[in-house]
Design an enzyme around this catalytic site. Sequence first.
Site, PDB file in Angstrom:
ATOM      1  N   CYS A 156       0.813  -1.216   0.000  1.00  0.00           N
ATOM      2  CA  CYS A 156       0.000   0.000   0.000  1.00  0.00           C
ATOM      3  C   CYS A 156       0.846   1.266   0.000  1.00  0.00           C
ATOM      4  CB  CYS A 156      -0.967  -0.001   1.181  1.00  0.00           C
ATOM      5  SG  CYS A 156      -0.189  -0.297   2.787  1.00  0.00           S
ATOM      6  N   HIS A 252      -2.091   6.907   3.953  1.00  0.00           N
ATOM      7  CA  HIS A 252      -0.637   7.041   4.096  1.00  0.00           C
ATOM      8  C   HIS A 252      -0.189   8.380   3.511  1.00  0.00           C
ATOM      9  CE1 HIS A 252      -0.549   3.100   5.557  1.00  0.00           C
ATOM     10  NE2 HIS A 252       0.016   2.446   4.576  1.00  0.00           N
TER      11      HIS A 252
END
Length: 362
Positions: A156, A252
């Site tokens: 990810c 993120h």
Amino acid sequence: MAKLRAVLIGATGLAGQQFIAALKDHPFIELTGLAASPRSAGKTYADALRASNGMLAWFVPEPLPEAIARMTVVSGDAVQAKDYDIAFSAVEADVARELEPRLARDIPVFSAASAFRYDADVPLLIPPVNAAHAPLINEQRRQRGWKGFIVPIPNCTTTGLAVTLAPLAERFGVKAVLMTSLQAMSGAGRSPGVIGLDILDNVVPYIPKEEHKVEVETKKILGALNPAGAALTPHDVRVSCTCTRVAVLEGHTESVFVSLGKKASVAEVTQAMREWQGAQVAKDLPSAPPRWIEVLDDPFRPQPRMDRDTHGGMATTVGRIREDGVLENGFKYVLVSHNTKMGAAKGAILVAELLRAQGLLG
């Protein structure tokens, strides 16, 4: 046309829940099987989620579909390929290494696990970036004697980085990348996850194996498939990163420094990102956003709480594009990418959609 029958393995975990939410009302994929650990086998999905204190441990914002809640969960070991057309895997790498090949002998497996990301005959796909790598699955089938195949999605943390580097590599070339990540707690899952007293009022400066994954995967994704479609040559970009965990639920954040192959201006770099449309075949996929990258002018953006859900969590948001005076032809920027949507479940579904559009699935 009948929908593709899909089984989801690792259905009770956070990534599995994201798959369930994303597959609700999908135009050509129907979730007809749920699998998890033996302790969940034989229970309805709702009962499998029920904690000892009675809480329903459903952690995604979207409501749990009633039909899914009533489905009976089976053990992953009991899943039979003959009952399904495709499989989605949201299990840990050690489980994936045993389970996924058994299914891939007969049906396609789309995986969020890292077990097979680095195998030479396995493409690592982000549809707008490297859809041209998909034919490598034919070589995988040939070498392994499978009817199906395994296609994992990237880590990810790699996803947002690769998406933003793609237009720069195409327009200017990229020579080197330095990146520091501030990663959401959901990237570690809920069990064992990150202990609350470790992350509150804190930054954890190390995530095991993460930095190596980003460095290797970025080169593979930006690489080139040979004309015969039988081998990938990694990009020669040099990648170095530091990956940290912060007290953010999802999304993120990454601080990126990149050395371009030729001189450019801030306006040109910004334009390259804003105008980038990615692979044509990826534009009209059901899960595709209207734009893969959104560039913001506000110097206080992007922020994970405000920007992670841009275009349903499928776009990478970029801000603070500036020249860098240390790297040759250097630029720096900040990005936010949704780690459990584009970086996990919805990203894997997007890959399945891509292969269907390319005639490689069903």
